[in-house]
Design a protein around this motif. Structure first.
Motif, PDB file in Angstrom:
ATOM      1  N   GLY A   9      -7.143 -24.022  -7.157  1.00 56.41           N
ATOM      2  CA  GLY A   9      -6.784 -23.259  -6.087  1.00 56.41           C
ATOM      3  C   GLY A   9      -5.303 -22.602  -6.170  1.00 56.41           C
ATOM      4  O   GLY A   9      -4.722 -22.806  -7.148  1.00 56.41           O
ATOM      5  N   GLU A  10      -4.970 -21.864  -5.113  1.00 59.61           N
ATOM      6  CA  GLU A  10      -3.503 -21.319  -5.013  1.00 59.61           C
ATOM      7  C   GLU A  10      -3.197 -21.405  -3.628  1.00 59.61           C
ATOM      8  O   GLU A  10      -3.723 -21.512  -2.792  1.00 59.61           O
ATOM      9  N   TYR A  11      -1.725 -21.697  -3.970  1.00 58.69           N
ATOM     10  CA  TYR A  11      -1.126 -21.605  -2.392  1.00 58.69           C
ATOM     11  C   TYR A  11       0.462 -21.210  -2.792  1.00 58.69           C
ATOM     12  O   TYR A  11       1.030 -21.252  -3.556  1.00 58.69           O
ATOM     13  N   PRO A  12       0.805 -20.522  -1.546  1.00 55.99           N
ATOM     14  CA  PRO A  12       2.547 -19.941  -1.929  1.00 55.99           C
ATOM     15  C   PRO A  12       3.222 -21.246  -2.292  1.00 55.99           C
ATOM     16  O   PRO A  12       3.386 -22.285  -1.819  1.00 55.99           O
ATOM     17  N   GLN A  13       4.242 -21.001  -3.302  1.00 60.84           N
ATOM     18  CA  GLN A  13       5.028 -22.096  -3.819  1.00 60.84           C
ATOM     19  C   GLN A  13       6.504 -21.735  -3.934  1.00 60.84           C
ATOM     20  O   GLN A  13       7.459 -22.705  -3.925  1.00 60.84           O
ATOM     21  N   ASN A  14       6.724 -20.466  -4.156  1.00 64.83           N
ATOM     22  CA  ASN A  14       7.990 -19.809  -4.190  1.00 64.83           C
ATOM     23  C   ASN A  14       8.408 -18.924  -2.960  1.00 64.83           C
ATOM     24  O   ASN A  14       7.941 -19.045  -1.809  1.00 64.83           O
ATOM     25  N   SER A  15       9.233 -18.062  -3.039  1.00 63.55           N
ATOM     26  CA  SER A  15       9.758 -17.349  -2.087  1.00 63.55           C
ATOM     27  C   SER A  15       8.588 -16.233  -1.631  1.00 63.55           C
ATOM     28  O   SER A  15       7.852 -16.017  -2.703  1.00 63.55           O
ATOM     29  N   GLY A  16       8.368 -16.045  -0.738  1.00 65.26           N
ATOM     30  CA  GLY A  16       7.317 -15.099  -0.235  1.00 65.26           C
ATOM     31  C   GLY A  16       6.065 -15.712   0.016  1.00 65.26           C
ATOM     32  O   GLY A  16       6.082 -16.843  -0.144  1.00 65.26           O
ATOM     33  N   LEU A  17       4.942 -14.791   0.068  1.00 61.66           N
ATOM     34  CA  LEU A  17       3.577 -15.466   0.360  1.00 61.66           C
ATOM     35  C   LEU A  17       2.749 -15.315  -0.658  1.00 61.66           C
ATOM     36  O   LEU A  17       1.521 -15.567  -0.514  1.00 61.66           O
ATOM     37  N   GLU A  18       3.144 -14.877  -1.940  1.00 63.82           N
ATOM     38  CA  GLU A  18       2.284 -14.614  -3.127  1.00 63.82           C
ATOM     39  C   GLU A  18       1.894 -16.076  -3.561  1.00 63.82           C
ATOM     40  O   GLU A  18       2.703 -17.035  -3.814  1.00 63.82           O
ATOM     41  N   LYS A  19       0.491 -16.055  -3.734  1.00 60.40           N
ATOM     42  CA  LYS A  19      -0.021 -17.185  -4.146  1.00 60.40           C
ATOM     43  C   LYS A  19       0.109 -17.708  -5.457  1.00 60.40           C
ATOM     44  O   LYS A  19      -0.021 -16.883  -6.480  1.00 60.40           O
ATOM     45  N   ALA A  76     -14.564 -19.876  -2.904  1.00 66.33           N
ATOM     46  CA  ALA A  76     -15.750 -20.354  -2.536  1.00 66.33           C
ATOM     47  C   ALA A  76     -16.451 -21.351  -3.519  1.00 66.33           C
ATOM     48  O   ALA A  76     -17.016 -22.482  -3.304  1.00 66.33           O
ATOM     49  N   LYS A  77     -16.318 -20.964  -4.924  1.00 62.69           N
ATOM     50  CA  LYS A  77     -16.637 -21.706  -6.103  1.00 62.69           C
ATOM     51  C   LYS A  77     -15.916 -23.110  -5.947  1.00 62.69           C
ATOM     52  O   LYS A  77     -16.732 -24.160  -6.316  1.00 62.69           O
ATOM     53  N   GLU A  78     -14.654 -22.747  -5.773  1.00 61.73           N
ATOM     54  CA  GLU A  78     -14.097 -24.179  -5.860  1.00 61.73           C
ATOM     55  C   GLU A  78     -14.232 -25.020  -4.796  1.00 61.73           C
ATOM     56  O   GLU A  78     -14.185 -26.426  -4.839  1.00 61.73           O
ATOM     57  N   ARG A  79     -14.410 -24.417  -3.578  1.00 62.98           N
ATOM     58  CA  ARG A  79     -14.729 -25.426  -2.376  1.00 62.98           C
ATOM     59  C   ARG A  79     -16.254 -26.200  -2.772  1.00 62.98           C
ATOM     60  O   ARG A  79     -16.471 -27.107  -2.039  1.00 62.98           O
ATOM     61  N   GLU A  80     -17.080 -25.617  -3.364  1.00 64.33           N
ATOM     62  CA  GLU A  80     -18.339 -26.308  -3.744  1.00 64.33           C
ATOM     63  C   GLU A  80     -18.085 -27.590  -4.456  1.00 64.33           C
ATOM     64  O   GLU A  80     -19.143 -28.567  -4.458  1.00 64.33           O
ATOM     65  N   LYS A  81     -16.638 -27.555  -5.193  1.00 65.35           N
ATOM     66  CA  LYS A  81     -16.832 -28.602  -6.143  1.00 65.35           C
ATOM     67  C   LYS A  81     -15.856 -30.050  -5.316  1.00 65.35           C
ATOM     68  O   LYS A  81     -15.777 -30.934  -5.741  1.00 65.35           O
ATOM     69  N   TRP A 200     -11.353 -35.659  -3.047  1.00 65.62           N
ATOM     70  CA  TRP A 200     -12.391 -35.851  -4.002  1.00 65.62           C
ATOM     71  C   TRP A 200     -12.947 -34.756  -4.819  1.00 65.62           C
ATOM     72  O   TRP A 200     -13.615 -33.866  -4.132  1.00 65.62           O
ATOM     73  N   LEU A 201     -12.726 -34.633  -6.192  1.00 68.99           N
ATOM     74  CA  LEU A 201     -13.417 -33.336  -6.772  1.00 68.99           C
ATOM     75  C   LEU A 201     -14.686 -33.767  -7.487  1.00 68.99           C
ATOM     76  O   LEU A 201     -14.790 -35.265  -8.216  1.00 68.99           O
ATOM     77  N   LYS A 202     -15.710 -33.059  -7.454  1.00 68.07           N
ATOM     78  CA  LYS A 202     -16.864 -33.515  -8.034  1.00 68.07           C
ATOM     79  C   LYS A 202     -16.896 -33.203  -9.688  1.00 68.07           C
ATOM     80  O   LYS A 202     -16.369 -32.205  -9.906  1.00 68.07           O
ATOM     81  N   THR A 203     -17.266 -33.997 -10.415  1.00 68.85           N
ATOM     82  CA  THR A 203     -17.248 -33.574 -11.843  1.00 68.85           C
ATOM     83  C   THR A 203     -18.324 -34.088 -12.293  1.00 68.85           C
ATOM     84  O   THR A 203     -19.119 -35.018 -11.966  1.00 68.85           O
TER      85      THR A 203
END
Length: 209
Positions: A9-19, A76-81, A200-203
């Motif tokens: 996944g990706e999420y903003p972590q530094n300054s600004g909104l870049e993931k 979408a692919k990550e959400r399936e997991k 919980w991640l499917k493995t």
């Protein structure tokens, strides 16, 4: 705590909104699934948008985690997991993709069973620059706990609920910067406590292999 980490996944972590890629700590492995928690405190939001008695089922933070965050942080692919999980609370269980730990789960999952000690260091998590820009409280001195903040829990824990029948509270527990659980630490409407998402991640097989 010598735990496996994954990036997903990706999420903003530094300054600004870049993931940027999100790093997750694997807290527990079971057959065909593992429990993941973010290494860093990714954002800060109130547990609920009003100062009132509330449960996990009805709080606005649960809604945000399972809608806005779930859809924006993962492809979408990550959400399936990510598994739809049965999440337990004293007021009744919920079905969630993304959730928070409870006080009881923190006590269990951050306890090193081999060496029999509580890992307060990994309980105390560092805020991202983005979370601080959103108003997160954090330790700003030049010390070992620099930039560590507090993070919301799902509910107090069995001991703190006691004999209450409604299971609704206008204060909620948090894990403090030093890794200690603060029971009834914050009003649910407070905006400076952080979010440490869990899922919980499917493995297909053990990720420790």
């Amino acid at each position: 705590m010598n735990k496996i980490t994954i990036v997903m996944g990706e999420y903003p972590q530094n300054s600004g909104l870049e993931k940027e890629p999100i790093e997750w700590i694997v807290l527990k492995e079971e057959e065909h699934r593992c429990l993941c928690i973010s290494r860093y405190l990714l954002d800060c939001k109130p547990y609920h948008n009003l100062s009132e008695k509330i449960t996990w089922q009805n709080c606005t933070l649960r809604n945000w985690l399972n809608h806005e965050f779930f859809m924006s942080a993962f492809s979408a692919k990550e959400r399936e997991k990510i598994l739809l999980s049965n999440v337990q609370t004293p007021a009744g269980n919920t079905q969630d993709y993304i959730f928070l730990l409870s006080a009881d789960e923190v006590e269990e999952l951050f306890d090193d069973e081999v060496e029999d000690y509580v890992d307060y260091e990994d309980r105390g998590a560092v805020t991202t620059l983005y979370a601080r820009s959103q108003g997160a409280w954090f330790i700003d001195e030049d010390c070992e706990e620099e930039n560590k903040g507090s993070w919301w829990l799902r509910y107090y824990g069995d001991f703190w609920y006691g004999s209450s029948l409604d299971k609704e509270y206008d204060f909620m527990s948090c894990v403090n910067f030093d890794g200690y659980i603060e029971h009834a630490a914050q009003g649910v409407e407070e905006m400076d406590s952080c979010i440490r998402p869990v899922f919980w991640l499917k493995t297909d097989e053990s990720i420790s292999d």
